[in-house]
Write a protein that holds these residues in place. Structure first.
Motif, PDB file in Angstrom:
ATOM      1  N   PRO A 209       0.814  -1.208   0.000  1.00 21.19           N
ATOM      2  CA  PRO A 209       0.000   0.000   0.000  1.00 21.19           C
ATOM      3  C   PRO A 209       0.851   1.264   0.000  1.00 21.19           C
ATOM      4  CG  PRO A 209      -0.802  -1.579   1.631  1.00 21.19           C
ATOM      5  CD  PRO A 209       0.523  -2.091   1.149  1.00 21.19           C
ATOM      6  N   VAL A 210       0.465   2.229  -0.817  1.00 19.73           N
ATOM      7  CA  VAL A 210       1.114   3.543  -0.839  1.00 19.73           C
ATOM      8  C   VAL A 210       0.454   4.398   0.245  1.00 19.73           C
ATOM      9  CG1 VAL A 210       1.510   5.623  -2.212  1.00 19.73           C
ATOM     10  CG2 VAL A 210       1.640   3.362  -3.283  1.00 19.73           C
ATOM     11  N   PRO A 211       1.237   5.044   1.116  1.00 21.55           N
ATOM     12  CA  PRO A 211       0.637   5.848   2.188  1.00 21.55           C
ATOM     13  C   PRO A 211      -0.330   6.905   1.650  1.00 21.55           C
ATOM     14  CG  PRO A 211       2.989   5.578   2.560  1.00 21.55           C
ATOM     15  CD  PRO A 211       2.708   5.036   1.191  1.00 21.55           C
ATOM     16  N   GLY A 212      -1.452   7.059   2.333  1.00 19.68           N
ATOM     17  CA  GLY A 212      -2.437   8.052   1.922  1.00 19.68           C
ATOM     18  C   GLY A 212      -1.876   9.464   1.928  1.00 19.68           C
ATOM     19  N   THR A 213      -0.986   9.751   2.868  1.00 23.20           N
ATOM     20  CA  THR A 213      -0.393  11.096   2.914  1.00 23.20           C
ATOM     21  C   THR A 213       0.412  11.380   1.659  1.00 23.20           C
ATOM     22  OG1 THR A 213       1.451  10.152   4.168  1.00 23.20           O
ATOM     23  CG2 THR A 213      -0.313  11.203   5.431  1.00 23.20           C
TER      24      THR A 213
END
Length: 434
Positions: A209-213
């Motif tokens: 997963p790519v961080p939401g930030t």
């Protein structure tokens, strides 16, 4: 009369003809047993087909029946399939709603393949797809079909943003840039790019997963510079990650979504969804297989079922349980490294610490785990440049009981692989389990 799928396969394979199974030439090459049974089919495949068929070579299974999570081999053995057609089977094998949708098209007398023509089946698919989109895109979205597969929709999206902006360069972040400030993936000087192409959950080395930030920071940059943000959901869409679309985890509204795999309900289908104002007709699709009516019908049934039964939420719950168990294995066995993922897109890295020269690489150890899983009736996939990342992609309809069976078989396989690794002789005093 042929009564079973296995008999159909062996009857076809044993038919006479040049190079056919059961001929004198094949018996001479493979032996008398080559013309019958699943072993013969595997040997014929190895002789006839490309060595690039990695799934077939790693998993010597000849499936003849399948339903849900279960595959039955030609020899009658059953397996729990946690590869799901590399994520294509959101509802598993031969789900009743998918089969019914396909039968309706077959029984209707409608054309099975049209190119670029509107049909009731296509109209229903587009309507259902629009219902599932992130709110910020759904109200002004357009759907563009293209050839099925992974590369065609990406190429279509690239052509779209190039035509819309009049620019050529499309930026794709590197591994290092995904881990740094999103501004690092921006060109330092010169013309603005035509678009930025990213994944919300990266799939190349197992789900990451790519961080939401990070995604929100990139979205701010692209909005400020009026550069289209393209999100590739080829492997992550239709509830797989615990949200209907993986980009929803971040709250980001993309300009373009690249879709494939699960949207066809187990049949090949791909499309690009984009903001209406990016469409001026200059990047028209020309793929011959845009109008597969069976795939559109199967896709409509799948999208509707996942949405109506809240299967993305189910995937989030079951996935959290799987991650917790795998992290427990990481604390127990030295050969289990990083565990990551979201929803029912999960990766477990295999490592080979403290091993002597004969103990093998991490990729070889992962292959042992895969074989031990298969021996226990569990099909798992390996990925990553070193082939050491075990990937779990069970269908969204997996039950709690089936999840327990998957986890127990996997844990047993890891334990067997760890014993095998220890038997190769780690250096004196080295640990083989935590």
């Amino acid at each position: 009369m042929v009564e079973s799928a296995y008999e159909v396969i062996t009857a076809a394979a044993g038919s006479a003809g040049p190079g056919g199974a059961g001929t004198e030439g094949e018996r001479a090459e493979f032996g008398d047993s080559a013309a019958a049974g699943p072993g013969g089919a595997v040997r014929r495949r190895q002789a006839r087909e490309s060595a690039a068929r990695t799934y077939a070579r790693a998993l010597p299974v000849v499936p003849v029946r399948a339903r849900g999570l279960t595959i039955e081999d030609a020899d009658g053995r059953r397996y729990l399939d946690c590869s799901s057609g590399a994520g294509s089977l959101a509802l598993g094998h031969n789900h009743p709603v998918v089969l019914e949708a396909i039968r309706k098209v077959l029984d209707s007398g409608a054309p099975l393949q049209v190119t670029g023509l509107t049909t009731p089946v296509e109209d229903a698919f587009v309507a259902e797809l629009l219902r599932t989109l992130p709110p910020g895109l759904a109200g002004h979205a357009r759907v563009r079909f293209c050839g099925p597969g992974g590369t065609e929709p990406v190429a279509t999206a690239v052509a779209l943003v190039r035509a819309a902006t009049g620019r050529a360069r499309v930026v794709t972040p590197t591994d290092a840039q995904y881990a740094a400030d999103p501004a690092t993936c921006w060109p330092e000087a010169g013309e603005e790019p035509a678009g930025v192409l990213v994944e919300a959950v990266r799939g190349e080395c197992g789900p990451r997963p790519v961080p939401g930030t990070w995604l929100r920071g990139l979205r701010r940059i692209t909005e400020r510079r009026s550069v289209p943000l393209v999100v590739d959901e080829t492997e992550t869409g239709v509830g797989r990650t615990g949200a209907f679309w993986a980009v929803e985890h971040s709250g980001v509204n993309p300009d373009v979504l690249v879709l494939s795999k699960a949207i066809g309900g187990s049949l090949p289908l791909a499309a690009v969804v984009h903001r209406a104002d990016l469409d001026d007709g200059r990047a028209a699709g020309a793929a011959a297989f845009r109008g597969n009516q069976l795939a559109l019908a199967a896709g409509t049934a799948t999208l509707a079922h996942v949405r109506a039964h809240r299967l993305a939420e189910h995937a989030a719950r079951v996935g959290a349980r799987i991650l917790a168990r795998l992290r427990g294995l990481a604390g127990e066995f030295a050969c289990v490294g990083a565990v990551r993922g979201c929803g029912l897109a999960i990766a477990m890295e295999l490592t080979a610490p403290d091993c002597g020269p004969g103990a093998g690489t991490a990729g070889e150890l992962a292959a042992v785990v895969q074989r031990e899983c298969l021996r226990r009736g569990l099909i798992v996939d390996l990925t990553g440049p070193a082939g050491n990342v075990l990937r779990l992609l069970p269908p969204l309809i997996v039950t709690e009981e089936q999840t327990s069976a998957v986890l127990d078989r996997l844990a047993d396989a890891v334990q067997a692989a760890e014993r095998s690794r220890a038997d190769h002789g780690p250096p004196p005093g080295a640990r083989t389990a935590r």
